[in-house]
Design an enzyme around this catalytic site. Sequence first.
Site, PDB file in Angstrom:
ATOM      1  N   HIS A  70     -58.147 -12.684  -8.170  1.00 16.52           N
ATOM      2  CA  HIS A  70     -59.495 -12.581  -7.613  1.00 16.52           C
ATOM      3  C   HIS A  70     -60.110 -11.183  -7.738  1.00 16.52           C
ATOM      4  CE1 HIS A  70     -57.166 -11.340  -4.047  1.00 16.52           C
ATOM      5  NE2 HIS A  70     -58.258 -10.735  -3.618  1.00 16.52           N
ATOM      6  N   LYS A 106     -61.584  -5.326 -10.536  1.00 16.61           N
ATOM      7  CA  LYS A 106     -61.594  -3.956 -10.002  1.00 16.61           C
ATOM      8  C   LYS A 106     -61.061  -2.950 -11.012  1.00 16.61           C
ATOM      9  CE  LYS A 106     -61.472  -4.663  -5.023  1.00 16.61           C
ATOM     10  NZ  LYS A 106     -60.651  -4.549  -3.801  1.00 16.61           N
ATOM     11  N   HIS A 155     -66.624 -13.494  -2.982  1.00 19.41           N
ATOM     12  CA  HIS A 155     -67.416 -12.708  -2.019  1.00 19.41           C
ATOM     13  C   HIS A 155     -68.723 -13.386  -1.623  1.00 19.41           C
ATOM     14  CE1 HIS A 155     -64.902  -9.164  -1.623  1.00 19.41           C
ATOM     15  NE2 HIS A 155     -64.686  -9.213  -2.937  1.00 19.41           N
ATOM     16  N   ASP A 213     -58.900 -13.671   2.138  1.00 22.07           N
ATOM     17  CA  ASP A 213     -59.097 -12.339   1.552  1.00 22.07           C
ATOM     18  C   ASP A 213     -59.657 -11.386   2.611  1.00 22.07           C
ATOM     19  OD1 ASP A 213     -59.267 -10.341  -0.446  1.00 22.07           O
ATOM     20  OD2 ASP A 213     -61.332 -10.885  -0.922  1.00 22.07           O
TER      21      ASP A 213
HETATM   22 FE   LIG Z   1     -62.810  -8.863  -4.145  1.00 16.91          FE
END
Ligand SMILES: [Fe+2]
Length: 352
Positions: free
Chosen positions: A196, A200, A250, A278
């Site tokens: 997920h 990043k 998100h 999360d």
């Molecule tokens: Fe995230």
Amino acid sequence: MVGVPNRDSAVTLLVVEDDPAMLVALRDILESAGYNVLTAPNGKIALDILENARPALILSDISMPVMDGIQLFEAVRKLPRGMATPFIFLTAKGTREDIFAGKMMGADDYITKPITSHELITAVQSRLQRADEIMVAQLKEAYKASLRTLANAIEARDHYTRDHVERVNAYAQALAMELGWDEDRRDALEFGSILHDIGKIAVREAILCKPGPLTTEEWAEMRLHPEVGAHMIEGIPYLAPAVPSVLHHHERWDGSGYPHALRGDAIPEDARLLAVVDTFDAMTSDRPYRPAMEFERAFEVILEESGRLFDPTMVDSFQRCWSRGEIQRIAMTAEPTKPTHLSSGSRQSAKS
Ligand SMILES: [Fe+2]
């Protein structure tokens, strides 16, 4: 009579048998079923053949001169290429010793002569199918292990999120089990859980590890990670089921999330589930800009946000898992040193 197997006709078998008439009979039956058949009159010659051939299955007599079936089996299992080759013992005697020896050695099965064509072909087909299934399962596990390593490497850039991937996946699986999701759905969810935050990788470490509030520009960069992650995996068919989780984890139930501000049922179900676990893990982990929130408080926050930030169905499932102590167990098992005493009077949010 069993028909030609629905397999590639190039599938090669090795039959080892010292009785010439029996060897010819076995070969003819298997060739008529569409297999390529290599033959050897004893274990020694079979081993010679194995230097240059890689049969999909070995069918071997036990009692043979020069090198018997049990010695051959032991030798095959020591070969790097022979460790996983299905091996069936064929014995005329059907004695208890033969059967015992075959089972103790870990052979896939034994067949007692006399045998009909139908029995022989069925036995070979089922062992080949089982070998295929095992290989697929092993490949799947290998994929997951590789992905987990990659995800952890990315998470490792931010030392404060240690084991985040493992915990999120464990929480997610607990909720999915509670909701009665089948294995395929839980598999897709596992990939989503692992991957997920893979996007990043595109976020600068200075932002990930910043010990204070992010600027507007830095937030903008952080918020790109779902789309970057989804773009990274969308071309890989095997990972396609994880794309909704990665892209939408998100999003928020009331439409206040990102990247697409989806609302309610428009958010993929996997992503709605992932959002809960999360966030819970983010709140209960130390971050560069704040300490971890205590579990009970984080649990309350999740409940308070049911129907606002989170899908009530997912929160209900989370609550049931919590009531059984499952969430707490996962949290403590995954990271025994996680602080549980830190308390925060105010609501904290994850910086991601
Ligand atoms: Fe995230």
